[in-house]
Design an enzyme around this catalytic site. Structure first.
Site, PDB file in Angstrom:
ATOM      1  N   SER A 281      10.782   2.343  -8.045  1.00  9.36           N
ATOM      2  CA  SER A 281       9.867   1.359  -7.487  1.00  9.36           C
ATOM      3  C   SER A 281       9.527   0.294  -8.520  1.00  9.36           C
ATOM      4  CB  SER A 281       8.594   2.104  -7.060  1.00  9.36           C
ATOM      5  OG  SER A 281       7.548   1.200  -6.828  1.00  9.36           O
TER       6      SER A 281
ATOM      7  N   TYR B 183       1.017   7.217  -8.701  1.00  7.65           N
ATOM      8  CA  TYR B 183       2.289   7.075  -7.969  1.00  7.65           C
ATOM      9  C   TYR B 183       3.341   6.422  -8.862  1.00  7.65           C
ATOM     10  CZ  TYR B 183       5.884   4.900  -5.154  1.00  7.65           C
ATOM     11  OH  TYR B 183       7.109   4.481  -4.696  1.00  7.65           O
TER      12      TYR B 183
ATOM     13  N   LYS C 217       6.973   7.879 -10.682  1.00  7.41           N
ATOM     14  CA  LYS C 217       8.329   7.307 -10.591  1.00  7.41           C
ATOM     15  C   LYS C 217       8.877   7.028 -11.999  1.00  7.41           C
ATOM     16  CE  LYS C 217       8.990   7.156  -6.138  1.00  7.41           C
ATOM     17  NZ  LYS C 217      10.105   7.789  -5.436  1.00  7.41           N
TER      18      LYS C 217
HETATM   19  P1  NAD Z   1       8.309   7.329   3.796  1.00 10.10           P
HETATM   20  O1  NAD Z   1       7.014   8.010   3.524  1.00 10.10           O
HETATM   21  O2  NAD Z   1       8.497   6.676   5.102  1.00 10.10           O
HETATM   22  O3  NAD Z   1       9.520   8.360   3.567  1.00 10.10           O
HETATM   23  C1  NAD Z   1       9.444   9.437   2.669  1.00 10.10           C
HETATM   24  C2  NAD Z   1       9.917  10.675   3.399  1.00 10.10           C
HETATM   25  O4  NAD Z   1       9.850  11.797   2.507  1.00 10.10           O
HETATM   26  C3  NAD Z   1       9.018  11.009   4.589  1.00 10.10           C
HETATM   27  O5  NAD Z   1       9.828  11.274   5.722  1.00 10.10           O
HETATM   28  C4  NAD Z   1       8.267  12.274   4.152  1.00 10.10           C
HETATM   29  O6  NAD Z   1       7.949  13.103   5.249  1.00 10.10           O
HETATM   30  C5  NAD Z   1       9.286  12.893   3.197  1.00 10.10           C
HETATM   31  N1  NAD Z   1       8.702  13.786   2.199  1.00 10.10           N
HETATM   32  C6  NAD Z   1       7.607  13.573   1.423  1.00 10.10           C
HETATM   33  N2  NAD Z   1       7.388  14.647   0.630  1.00 10.10           N
HETATM   34  C7  NAD Z   1       8.373  15.537   0.892  1.00 10.10           C
HETATM   35  C8  NAD Z   1       8.684  16.829   0.392  1.00 10.10           C
HETATM   36  N3  NAD Z   1       7.936  17.429  -0.547  1.00 10.10           N
HETATM   37  N4  NAD Z   1       9.785  17.466   0.889  1.00 10.10           N
HETATM   38  C9  NAD Z   1      10.550  16.875   1.837  1.00 10.10           C
HETATM   39  N5  NAD Z   1      10.296  15.667   2.350  1.00 10.10           N
HETATM   40  C10 NAD Z   1       9.210  14.996   1.882  1.00 10.10           C
HETATM   41  O7  NAD Z   1       8.556   6.303   2.601  1.00 10.10           O
HETATM   42  P2  NAD Z   1       9.649   5.169   2.438  1.00 10.10           P
HETATM   43  O8  NAD Z   1       8.952   3.869   2.479  1.00 10.10           O
HETATM   44  O9  NAD Z   1      10.787   5.425   3.340  1.00 10.10           O
HETATM   45  O10 NAD Z   1      10.047   5.419   0.922  1.00 10.10           O
HETATM   46  C11 NAD Z   1      11.196   6.154   0.568  1.00 10.10           C
HETATM   47  C12 NAD Z   1      11.298   6.213  -0.946  1.00 10.10           C
HETATM   48  O11 NAD Z   1      11.317   4.898  -1.472  1.00 10.10           O
HETATM   49  C13 NAD Z   1      10.121   6.907  -1.628  1.00 10.10           C
HETATM   50  O12 NAD Z   1      10.606   7.641  -2.723  1.00 10.10           O
HETATM   51  C14 NAD Z   1       9.263   5.763  -2.107  1.00 10.10           C
HETATM   52  O13 NAD Z   1       8.498   6.132  -3.231  1.00 10.10           O
HETATM   53  C15 NAD Z   1      10.318   4.746  -2.468  1.00 10.10           C
HETATM   54  N6  NAD Z   1       9.854   3.364  -2.421  1.00 10.10           N
HETATM   55  C16 NAD Z   1       9.333   2.862  -1.274  1.00 10.10           C
HETATM   56  C17 NAD Z   1       8.892   1.555  -1.226  1.00 10.10           C
HETATM   57  C18 NAD Z   1       8.276   0.973   0.011  1.00 10.10           C
HETATM   58  O14 NAD Z   1       7.594  -0.051  -0.088  1.00 10.10           O
HETATM   59  N7  NAD Z   1       8.469   1.541   1.189  1.00 10.10           N
HETATM   60  C19 NAD Z   1       9.005   0.752  -2.367  1.00 10.10           C
HETATM   61  C20 NAD Z   1       9.559   1.295  -3.531  1.00 10.10           C
HETATM   62  C21 NAD Z   1       9.988   2.616  -3.536  1.00 10.10           C
HETATM   63  C1  WQD Z   2       1.427  -6.183  -0.412  1.00  8.36           C
HETATM   64  C2  WQD Z   2       0.368  -7.251  -0.593  1.00  8.36           C
HETATM   65  C3  WQD Z   2      -1.838  -6.350  -0.977  1.00  8.36           C
HETATM   66  C4  WQD Z   2      -2.368  -4.445   2.877  1.00  8.36           C
HETATM   67  C5  WQD Z   2       3.222  -1.032  -2.885  1.00  8.36           C
HETATM   68  C6  WQD Z   2       3.594  -0.209  -4.090  1.00  8.36           C
HETATM   69  C7  WQD Z   2       4.992  -0.517  -4.502  1.00  8.36           C
HETATM   70  C8  WQD Z   2       5.935  -0.354  -3.346  1.00  8.36           C
HETATM   71  C9  WQD Z   2       5.509  -1.202  -2.210  1.00  8.36           C
HETATM   72  C10 WQD Z   2       6.410   1.999  -3.289  1.00  8.36           C
HETATM   73  C11 WQD Z   2      -0.618  -6.915  -1.712  1.00  8.36           C
HETATM   74  C12 WQD Z   2      -1.783  -7.105   0.329  1.00  8.36           C
HETATM   75  C13 WQD Z   2      -1.849  -5.154   1.804  1.00  8.36           C
HETATM   76  C14 WQD Z   2      -3.464  -4.998   3.604  1.00  8.36           C
HETATM   77  C15 WQD Z   2      -3.412  -6.919   2.150  1.00  8.36           C
HETATM   78  N1  WQD Z   2       5.899   0.969  -2.802  1.00  8.36           N
HETATM   79  N2  WQD Z   2      -2.376  -6.357   1.453  1.00  8.36           N
HETATM   80  N3  WQD Z   2      -3.928  -6.228   3.206  1.00  8.36           N
HETATM   81  O1  WQD Z   2       0.918  -3.035  -3.073  1.00  8.36           O
HETATM   82  O2  WQD Z   2       2.799  -4.725  -3.303  1.00  8.36           O
HETATM   83  O3  WQD Z   2       3.316  -2.382  -3.277  1.00  8.36           O
HETATM   84  O4  WQD Z   2       4.158  -0.844  -1.848  1.00  8.36           O
HETATM   85  O5  WQD Z   2       6.977   2.112  -4.309  1.00  8.36           O
HETATM   86  O6  WQD Z   2       5.305   0.383  -5.498  1.00  8.36           O
HETATM   87  O7  WQD Z   2       2.710  -0.530  -5.148  1.00  8.36           O
HETATM   88  O8  WQD Z   2       2.586  -3.416  -1.189  1.00  8.36           O
HETATM   89  O9  WQD Z   2       2.443  -3.760   1.221  1.00  8.36           O
HETATM   90  O10 WQD Z   2       0.585  -2.483   0.061  1.00  8.36           O
HETATM   91  O11 WQD Z   2       0.789  -4.920  -0.334  1.00  8.36           O
HETATM   92  O12 WQD Z   2      -3.893  -8.005   1.830  1.00  8.36           O
HETATM   93  O13 WQD Z   2      -3.995  -4.407   4.530  1.00  8.36           O
HETATM   94  O14 WQD Z   2      -0.417  -7.299   0.616  1.00  8.36           O
HETATM   95  O15 WQD Z   2      -3.048  -6.575  -1.646  1.00  8.36           O
HETATM   96  O16 WQD Z   2      -0.957  -8.098  -2.340  1.00  8.36           O
HETATM   97  P1  WQD Z   2       2.300  -3.432  -2.770  1.00  8.36           P
HETATM   98  P2  WQD Z   2       1.600  -3.565   0.014  1.00  8.36           P
END
Ligand code: NAD
Ligand code: WQD
Length: 362
Positions: free
Chosen positions: A133, A157, A161
């Protein structure tokens, strides 16, 4: 055989029922991979797989309800299937929750990853694509961030990572049989263009896109914009939003690239262009034809003014570039939300599939 010569053909997807994982399943099925999924449904629903299979026109090989920290259950999956590589999405991902429940986040995100590595090693599977991330960069300051930006996580979090990345780097240094690609996503958003798959988190969404979508569909009265006093052109925070379809296409390319050789490589996944919160609201209004109510509130703890990727490294290494823009993300997220105002609730289960468990999703 899927992909290039030497590419894996059976891929285990952890967290495959989640937002990015479910789209990745479609992408891999579309490209001929055999897909095996494990998920505990802590933030997802098994009903998503009927959608995945409908889009792909193929079956997911098997789906198991299990917690990745359960080494014995995970090991049984590797015993049953000839897994060539793993795409590891399973994790808890809510930044705010991680500050309230740090132990749970470290346990699942780090403990789950080390359990997975242990079981993979036992089974001689040493090819991994890992979901990292942009949050590992923390408050790194203005301007596009490249992969050499130091880790400065500002919450549990992000710290979880960063630790996983360190574990993976150490593992690859210690044992040259491992090949690991660490993808640092910026802000994945949007949905599958069919409208069948999208983002459907449990409870109140933390992230901007699902929140805006739920306001647009009338499930929530208004968006709270967290802060309008940032040093940005409109005062609201800037992020690098990346279409989930571009995100998962990069994973498919990464699976091919695991065959390039041992060691760990790290790549940012982003568009290299930033959008403010108000830019997203305006783009979603254009996509939906609606006026979206919002109010400006105080900053959210831990938020930073700007996070934008320097996405040059992955383009140079693999020739991979995102092809979709913010308007595409809004259009597709809105289509999913309109067609599924209550997410996957009410979607029929896949007939005759009992291994995937019941899941908590209505
Ligand atoms: P998500 O929560 O939709 O998907 C994660 C999945 O993992 C879910 O289906 C959840 O049920 C499953 N899970 C959680 N803990 C588990 C466990 N102990 N055993 C088995 N399954 C488990 O999230 P996402 O947005 O699809 O994110 C996927 C990956 O990408 C994550 O590792 C997240 O940290 C990373 N990531 C997401 C974002 C984002 O903005 N969505 C950004 C950067 C990184
Ligand atoms: C985006 C922008 C909020 C909700 C997080 C993690 C990052 C990655 C993505 C996993 C920010 C603003 C949000 C709301 C708002 N995930 N906001 N009102 O915080 O950039 O990133 O998710 O790895 O690691 O840190 O994403 O979508 O929460 O927010 O104003 O109700 O929208 O303040 O500026 P963020 P986000």
């Amino acid at each position: 055989m899927a992909g290039r010569k030497g590419s894996p053909s059976t891929v285990l997807v952890t967290g495959g029922a989640g937002f990015i994982g479910s789209h990745a399943c479609v992408e891999l099925l579309d490209h001929g991979y055999e897909v095996i999924v494990v998920d505990d449904y802590s933030n997802s629903c098994p009903r998503v797989f009927s959608r995945v299979e409908r889009i792909a026109g193929r079956f997911v090989g098997a789906v198991y309800e299990l917690d990745i920290r359960d080494r014995r259950a995970l090991s049984a999956v590797f015993d049953r299937h000839p897994v060539d590589a793993v795409v590891h999405f399973a994790a808890h991902k809510a930044v705010g929750e991680s500050t309230r429940m740090p132990a749970a986040y470290y346990d699942t995100n780090i403990g789950g990853t080390t359990a997975l590595l242990h079981v993979m090693d036992e089974h001689g599977v040493r090819r991994l694509v890992f979901s990292s991330s942009c949050s590992v960069y923390g408050d790194a300051g203005e301007g596009p961030l490249d992969e050499s930006t130091p880790h400065r996580p500002t919450n549990p979090y992000a710290a979880s990572k960063a630790v996983c990345e360190t574990v993976l780097a150490d593992l690859c240094r210690a044992d040259r049989r491992w090949s690991v690609l660490c993808l640092r996503y910026f802000n994945p958003a949007g949905a599958h263009p069919s409208g069948l798959l999208g983002e459907d988190p449990h409870g109140t969404p933390d992230n901007l896109f699902p929140y805006v979508s739920q306001v647009a569909v009338g499930r929530r009265p208004r968006l709270r914009v967290f802060g309008s006093d940032y040093p940005t052109p409109d005062g609201t925070a800037i992020r690098d939003y990346l279409h989930v379809m571009d995100t998962v296409e990069a994973h498919r390319v990464a699976l091919d690239r695991l065959a390039d050789g041992p060691g760990m490589k790290v790549f940012n996944l982003g568009r290299g262009s930033g959008s403010s919160v108000l830019d997203v609201v305006a783009a979603f209004e254009r996509a939906s034809g609606l006026t979206l109510p919002y109010e400006i509130t105080g900053r959210r703890a831990g938020d930073v003014a700007e996070l934008v990727a320097d996405a040059g490294a992955v383009a140079r290494a693999w020739g991979w570039r995102p092809v979709r823009d913010l308007a595409d993300m809004c259009r597709d997220a809105w289509r999913f939300q309109q067609l599924n105002p209550h997410g996957y609730q009410g979607t029929p289960r896949r007939p005759g599939r009992h291994d995937e468990g019941a899941g908590p999703c209505g």
